[in-house]
Design a protein around this motif. Structure first.
Motif, PDB file in Angstrom:
ATOM      1  N   VAL A   6       0.855  -1.192   0.000  1.00 33.20           N
ATOM      2  CA  VAL A   6       0.000   0.000   0.000  1.00 33.20           C
ATOM      3  C   VAL A   6       0.887   1.235   0.000  1.00 33.20           C
ATOM      4  O   VAL A   6       1.822   1.332   0.807  1.00 33.20           O
ATOM      5  N   ASP A   7       0.626   2.169  -0.894  1.00 32.54           N
ATOM      6  CA  ASP A   7       1.456   3.370  -0.994  1.00 32.54           C
ATOM      7  C   ASP A   7       1.023   4.474  -0.034  1.00 32.54           C
ATOM      8  O   ASP A   7       1.860   5.258   0.424  1.00 32.54           O
ATOM      9  N   TYR A   8      -0.280   4.549   0.244  1.00 31.57           N
ATOM     10  CA  TYR A   8      -0.809   5.620   1.094  1.00 31.57           C
ATOM     11  C   TYR A   8      -1.836   5.053   2.068  1.00 31.57           C
ATOM     12  O   TYR A   8      -2.567   4.114   1.739  1.00 31.57           O
ATOM     13  N   ILE A   9      -1.872   5.629   3.252  1.00 33.50           N
ATOM     14  CA  ILE A   9      -2.944   5.367   4.200  1.00 33.50           C
ATOM     15  C   ILE A   9      -3.628   6.700   4.485  1.00 33.50           C
ATOM     16  O   ILE A   9      -2.967   7.690   4.822  1.00 33.50           O
ATOM     17  N   GLY A  10      -4.943   6.725   4.315  1.00 25.78           N
ATOM     18  CA  GLY A  10      -5.689   7.965   4.491  1.00 25.78           C
ATOM     19  C   GLY A  10      -6.336   8.062   5.865  1.00 25.78           C
ATOM     20  O   GLY A  10      -6.817   7.064   6.409  1.00 25.78           O
ATOM     21  N   ILE A  11      -6.326   9.270   6.417  1.00 19.16           N
ATOM     22  CA  ILE A  11      -7.001   9.560   7.674  1.00 19.16           C
ATOM     23  C   ILE A  11      -7.948  10.731   7.435  1.00 19.16           C
ATOM     24  O   ILE A  11      -7.528  11.774   6.916  1.00 19.16           O
ATOM     25  N   VAL A  12      -9.198  10.546   7.785  1.00 18.17           N
ATOM     26  CA  VAL A  12     -10.210  11.566   7.509  1.00 18.17           C
ATOM     27  C   VAL A  12     -10.277  12.559   8.665  1.00 18.17           C
ATOM     28  O   VAL A  12     -10.577  12.197   9.806  1.00 18.17           O
ATOM     29  N   PHE A  13     -10.004  13.820   8.362  1.00 20.77           N
ATOM     30  CA  PHE A  13     -10.148  14.902   9.325  1.00 20.77           C
ATOM     31  C   PHE A  13     -11.325  15.811   8.972  1.00 20.77           C
ATOM     32  O   PHE A  13     -11.625  16.758   9.690  1.00 20.77           O
ATOM     33  N   ALA A  14     -11.971  15.526   7.844  1.00 19.33           N
ATOM     34  CA  ALA A  14     -13.120  16.307   7.403  1.00 19.33           C
ATOM     35  C   ALA A  14     -14.374  15.858   8.147  1.00 19.33           C
ATOM     36  O   ALA A  14     -14.417  14.758   8.706  1.00 19.33           O
ATOM     37  N   LEU A  29      -1.068   5.947  14.500  1.00 23.34           N
ATOM     38  CA  LEU A  29       0.113   5.831  13.655  1.00 23.34           C
ATOM     39  C   LEU A  29       1.325   5.391  14.452  1.00 23.34           C
ATOM     40  O   LEU A  29       2.147   4.599  13.988  1.00 23.34           O
ATOM     41  N   SER A  30       1.446   5.913  15.655  1.00 14.95           N
ATOM     42  CA  SER A  30       2.562   5.528  16.508  1.00 14.95           C
ATOM     43  C   SER A  30       2.501   4.038  16.843  1.00 14.95           C
ATOM     44  O   SER A  30       3.511   3.332  16.824  1.00 14.95           O
ATOM     45  N   GLU A  31       1.286   3.560  17.101  1.00 20.01           N
ATOM     46  CA  GLU A  31       1.118   2.148  17.423  1.00 20.01           C
ATOM     47  C   GLU A  31       1.380   1.266  16.213  1.00 20.01           C
ATOM     48  O   GLU A  31       1.983   0.193  16.318  1.00 20.01           O
ATOM     49  N   ALA A  32       0.954   1.744  15.038  1.00 17.68           N
ATOM     50  CA  ALA A  32       1.085   0.926  13.833  1.00 17.68           C
ATOM     51  C   ALA A  32       2.502   0.917  13.279  1.00 17.68           C
ATOM     52  O   ALA A  32       2.997  -0.121  12.829  1.00 17.68           O
ATOM     53  N   PHE A  33       3.170   2.062  13.302  1.00 23.81           N
ATOM     54  CA  PHE A  33       4.453   2.183  12.616  1.00 23.81           C
ATOM     55  C   PHE A  33       5.590   2.674  13.505  1.00 23.81           C
ATOM     56  O   PHE A  33       6.721   2.800  13.035  1.00 23.81           O
ATOM     57  N   GLU A  75       0.816  19.885  13.296  1.00 22.79           N
ATOM     58  CA  GLU A  75       1.673  19.954  14.479  1.00 22.79           C
ATOM     59  C   GLU A  75       1.553  18.688  15.323  1.00 22.79           C
ATOM     60  O   GLU A  75       2.450  18.358  16.097  1.00 22.79           O
ATOM     61  N   ILE A  76       0.430  17.981  15.155  1.00 23.89           N
ATOM     62  CA  ILE A  76       0.170  16.791  15.962  1.00 23.89           C
ATOM     63  C   ILE A  76       0.432  15.511  15.180  1.00 23.89           C
ATOM     64  O   ILE A  76       0.954  14.530  15.724  1.00 23.89           O
ATOM     65  N   VAL A  77       0.078  15.519  13.900  1.00 28.69           N
ATOM     66  CA  VAL A  77       0.192  14.319  13.058  1.00 28.69           C
ATOM     67  C   VAL A  77       1.175  14.581  11.928  1.00 28.69           C
ATOM     68  O   VAL A  77       1.077  15.599  11.240  1.00 28.69           O
ATOM     69  N   LYS A  78       2.089  13.654  11.731  1.00 29.68           N
ATOM     70  CA  LYS A  78       3.059  13.796  10.643  1.00 29.68           C
ATOM     71  C   LYS A  78       2.419  13.320   9.345  1.00 29.68           C
ATOM     72  O   LYS A  78       2.395  12.117   9.056  1.00 29.68           O
ATOM     73  N   LEU A  79       1.882  14.255   8.568  1.00 31.21           N
ATOM     74  CA  LEU A  79       1.251  13.932   7.292  1.00 31.21           C
ATOM     75  C   LEU A  79       2.224  14.169   6.146  1.00 31.21           C
ATOM     76  O   LEU A  79       2.995  15.124   6.152  1.00 31.21           O
ATOM     77  N   ASP A  80       2.169  13.279   5.161  1.00 33.68           N
ATOM     78  CA  ASP A  80       2.947  13.457   3.939  1.00 33.68           C
ATOM     79  C   ASP A  80       2.134  14.157   2.864  1.00 33.68           C
ATOM     80  O   ASP A  80       2.687  14.821   1.990  1.00 33.68           O
ATOM     81  N   VAL A  81       0.807  13.946   2.932  1.00 34.73           N
ATOM     82  CA  VAL A  81      -0.092  14.457   1.893  1.00 34.73           C
ATOM     83  C   VAL A  81      -1.298  15.105   2.544  1.00 34.73           C
ATOM     84  O   VAL A  81      -1.855  14.579   3.512  1.00 34.73           O
ATOM     85  N   VAL A  82      -1.707  16.255   2.004  1.00 37.23           N
ATOM     86  CA  VAL A  82      -2.980  16.867   2.364  1.00 37.23           C
ATOM     87  C   VAL A  82      -3.899  16.693   1.166  1.00 37.23           C
ATOM     88  O   VAL A  82      -3.613  17.181   0.069  1.00 37.23           O
TER      89      VAL A  82
END
Length: 231
Positions: A6-14, A29-33, A75-82
């Motif tokens: 899997v190249d991306y994992i999405g998290i919904v903040f909307a 994310l911390s628990e998973a990776f 500031e809380i979550v390390k996102l690569d993509v918005v």
């Protein structure tokens, strides 16, 4: 999810029934990776740095977010993509890219006008025009375009497909402006292979199609990934 290609994992903040608060996302994310918090850094060659190189990229899904909201989340979550699913302008997308140093994916809604289905030529002509206008406008402001089924409430996530015959029009326009095209909207393990085989998008995006009773189903996720990988 470990070991899946899997190249991306999405998290919904909307706004959505799938919405996750930034603190909860960071914990997951911390628990998973073993992913560091957004403000942490990993030294080159360290186990944390290796984890950063091998894990899927993390995409945060937003709809018309204000810059302060994005700043707080990042500031809380390390996102690569918005990933933006609202009415965000090219200027706004460029600002997000430059301000936060993340990739930006812009979703485009594809409407299925039942009244026009009997006039296929008109539908294609209008879709081609919209595709070219969008690709031209967002070129240089985003890293990828994503086509999704129109949803008047949340900008996506409806679980419905759109007319896939329009995908080549969007793909052609995106490619002409140096952008990959991702496809979302009603994808499931049953139809994802067909989509990838027939239309070869730059990527696919799935959410409700791998859920059971509103929760992610690992068996469906594995099946989905397998169907996409072999197509």
């Amino acid at each position: 999810m470990a070991g899946l290609p899997v190249d991306y994992i999405g998290i919904v903040f909307a706004p959505s029934k799938r919405r996750v608060e930034p603190e909860a996302a960071a914990a997951m994310l911390s628990e998973a990776f073993g992913a560091p918090a957004a403000e942490d850094t990993a030294e080159k060659g360290s186990p944390a740095a290796a984890s950063e190189r091998t894990r899927p990229k993390i995409a945060g899904v937003f709809v018309d977010p204000a810059l302060p909201e994005l700043r707080r989340t990042l500031e809380i979550v390390k996102l690569d993509v918005v990933q933006l699913h609202g009415a965000e302008t090219p200027e706004y997308c460029r600002e997000v890219r430059e301000t936060f140093g993340v990739q930006v994916f812009k979703a485009l809604s594809v409407k299925s006008d039942a009244a026009l289905q009997q006039h296929a030529a008109l539908v294609r002509e209008e879709a081609a025009r919209r595709a070219e206008e969008a690709a031209s406008a967002y070129a240089g402001a985003v890293d990828a375009l994503l086509v999704d089924t129109y949803d008047p409430l949340h900008g996506g996530g409806s679980g419905r497909t759109f007319n896939w015959e329009l995908i080549p029009l969007y793909k052609k326009s995106a490619a002409a402006h140096g952008l990959p095209l991702f496809v979302a909207g009603g994808l499931t393990p049953d139809n994802a292979g067909e989509l990838v085989r027939d239309y070869a998008p730059g990527g696919v995006d799935v959410s409700s199609g791998v859920e059971t009773d509103g929760h992610k189903d690992i068996a469906k996720i594995i099946s989905f990934v397998e169907r996409v990988a072999i197509s």
